[in-house]
Write an enzyme that holds these catalytic residues in place. Structure first.
Site, short mmCIF file in Angstrom:
data_model
loop_
_atom_site.label_atom_id
_atom_site.label_comp_id
_atom_site.label_asym_id
_atom_site.label_seq_id
_atom_site.Cartn_x
_atom_site.Cartn_y
_atom_site.Cartn_z
N ASP A 114 2.49 1.99 3.64
CA ASP A 114 3.17 1.54 3.97
C ASP A 114 4.20 2.11 3.75
O ASP A 114 5.58 1.16 4.26
CB ASP A 114 3.21 -0.47 3.98
CG ASP A 114 1.82 -1.15 3.05
OD1 ASP A 114 1.45 -0.60 4.27
OD2 ASP A 114 1.84 -1.22 2.07
N HIS A 141 1.10 -1.18 -0.35
CA HIS A 141 0.57 -0.40 -0.07
C HIS A 141 0.59 1.21 0.51
O HIS A 141 1.89 1.30 1.03
CB HIS A 141 -1.14 0.17 1.52
CG HIS A 141 -1.90 -1.11 1.77
ND1 HIS A 141 -1.08 -2.14 2.30
CD2 HIS A 141 -2.87 -1.10 1.98
CE1 HIS A 141 -2.55 -3.22 3.12
NE2 HIS A 141 -3.19 -2.72 1.46
C1 XUL Z 1 -6.97 -6.16 5.44
C2 XUL Z 1 -6.18 -6.62 4.24
C3 XUL Z 1 -5.35 -5.74 3.68
C4 XUL Z 1 -5.38 -5.22 1.75
C5 XUL Z 1 -4.70 -5.01 1.14
O1 XUL Z 1 -7.74 -6.97 5.96
O2 XUL Z 1 -5.92 -8.03 4.17
O3 XUL Z 1 -4.60 -5.80 4.24
O4 XUL Z 1 -5.46 -6.93 1.67
O5 XUL Z 1 -5.59 -3.58 1.39
#
Ligand code: XUL
Ligand code: CO
Length: 433
Positions: A102, A99
């Protein structure tokens, strides 16, 4: 080298008899199974957020992990990237996922966030060139910052919708620049807490419009990868609009996007929705929207999303059986959306967690391949439905109630129940482990 994983060499395959904790017993990347190398079946990815951004907090206490890259500077973000790529190489994972939040320091506004992301993307590009590690998918974190507390696309404030759309654009651009193979949307706050303050019709329409814009932008920039929605039933919001695969499919149909968007299915999210992982995978396959998986394990008692590393081979077997039946991954892969327990402080814990998860998946894949190649399970399933392939079964699909009623009466059709043979099949499955 940062020295964070000091003394840990690249993990190699040593086979099931090995006594070495730092070795694969089942994951043998180049071993050919069902016509292609194991690594191309599994397409493993490490998740940046759990391994490098998560601090070890839980609802009762904060940070337990002590990492030299924790901090808000670009310098810290680059150290984090250095360590992350060292881990990817030690594990020999071909892919990673991230993300925006991150990987870059959080700025005070959109322009700073974008600048920070672009700088780190350039840094990643150099590291990806050096190491050969690729990007499975990128995504935007539209749930952590307080501006998203009432949703991103589904926010009652149109400025939050706009901020979210702009952020998604920068994250899609970053993904494309890094050669990412998919773009993921997990709608963490796309749901509501109470109907008392919620206009559900508007919120669904806003989410549909956002997704349409994502698809339009994909085509505009010529992105050839997958656009994936990740279903999750609850946590953080009480009622999520992307509850499970079936709900996401209904949403996609509603907005005419079922041919454009697939799903990224997470083991733990399936469990939270009251399903098994294999149910969600099989349904996505049947609906033609299977894309990728987030691999982890949920605690079966606690009722929240514990994101543990997978370690249950019989479960992995059923999961990879469905992946194989779906024709395997195309742009998708196996992303470890899994984190350490908060008492697992040591750098080697990070490595061993992934080694165990990769081995559990590889063992599951091998058992699933054996099941498919042996064909007994499919033969039993086919036999159960064989009547539907016979002329009278086939004709039912084009008959109407009147003609069927006449036939049942004239031929005195009087079905006698047949065993579903569940235990026999369960026994069969255990023979492949
Ligand atoms: C949250 C989750 C996230 C997604 C990406 O439960 O799984 O980390 O994978 O946003
Ligand atoms: Co996930």
């Amino acid at each position: 080298m940062t020295g964070f994983f000091k003394g840990i060499q690249q993990i190699k395959y040593e086979g099931p008899a090995s006594d070495n904790d730092f070795a694969f017993r089942h994951y043998n990347p180049d071993e050919i199974v069902m016509g292609k190398p194991m690594k191309d079946h599994l397409r493993f990815a490490a998740a940046y957020w759990h391994s490098f951004a998560w601090e070890g907090g839980d609802p009762f206490g904060g940070r337990t992990l002590d990492r030299p890259w924790f901090g808000d500077s670009m310098e810290a973000a680059k150290l984090k990237a250095d360590v992350a790529f060292e881990m990817f190489q030690i594990l020999n994972v071909p892919y990673f996922c991230f993300h925006d939040a991150d990987v870059r320091p959080e700025g005070n506004d959109f322009a700073t966030n974008t600048r920070n992301l672009e700088e780190i993307v350039d840094y990643f590009a150099g590291k990806m060139d050096e190491t050969g590690v690729k990007l499975l998918w990128g995504t935007a974190n539209l749930f952590s910052h307080r501006r998203f507390m009432s949703g991103a696309a589904t926010n009652p404030d149109p400025d939050v919708f706009a901020f979210s759309a702009a952020t998604i654009k920068t994250c899609m651009d970053a993904t494309v620049k890094l050669g990412g193979e998919n773009y993921v949307l997990w709608g963490g706050r796309e749901g509501y807490e109470t109907l008392l303050n919620t206009d559900m019709g508007r919120e669904r329409a806003q989410a549909g419009r956002m997704l349409q814009m994502v698809v339009d932008y994909k085509h505009k920039i010529g992105f050839k990868g997958g656009i994936l929605i990740e279903p999750k039933p609850q946590e953080p919001t009480k009622h999520q609009y992307d509850y499970d695969v079936a709900t996401v499919y209904g949403f996609l149909k509603d907005f005419g996007l079922e041919g454009e968007v697939q799903v990224n299915i997470e083991q733990g999210h399936a469990i939270l929705a009251g399903h098994s992982f294999e149910h969600e995978l099989a349904l996505a396959r049947e609906l033609g929207i299977f894309g990728s998986i987030d691999m982890n394990r949920n605690d079966y008692q606690s009722g929240w999303d514990t994101d543990q590393f997978p370690n249950n081979v019989p479960e992995m077997t059923l999961a990879f059986y469905e992946v194989l039946r779906a024709g395997g991954f195309k742009t998708g892969g196996t992303n470890f959306d899994a984190k350490l327990r908060r008492q697992s402080l040591d750098p080697e814990d990070l490595i061993l967690a992934h080694v165990g998860g990769m081995d559990a998946c590889a063992a599951g894949l091998k058992a699933a391949v054996a099941m498919l190649e042996d064909g007994k399970l499919e033969a039993a399933r086919d036999a159960r439905y064989a009547g539907w392939d016979a002329p009278q079964g086939l004709s039912l699909m084009t008959s109407d109630l009147t003609s069927i009623a006449a036939r049942v009466q004239s031929e005195n059709i009087n079905p006698s129940p047949k065993s579903g043979r569940q235990e026999r099949l369960e026994n069969l499955i255990n023979r492949y482990q």
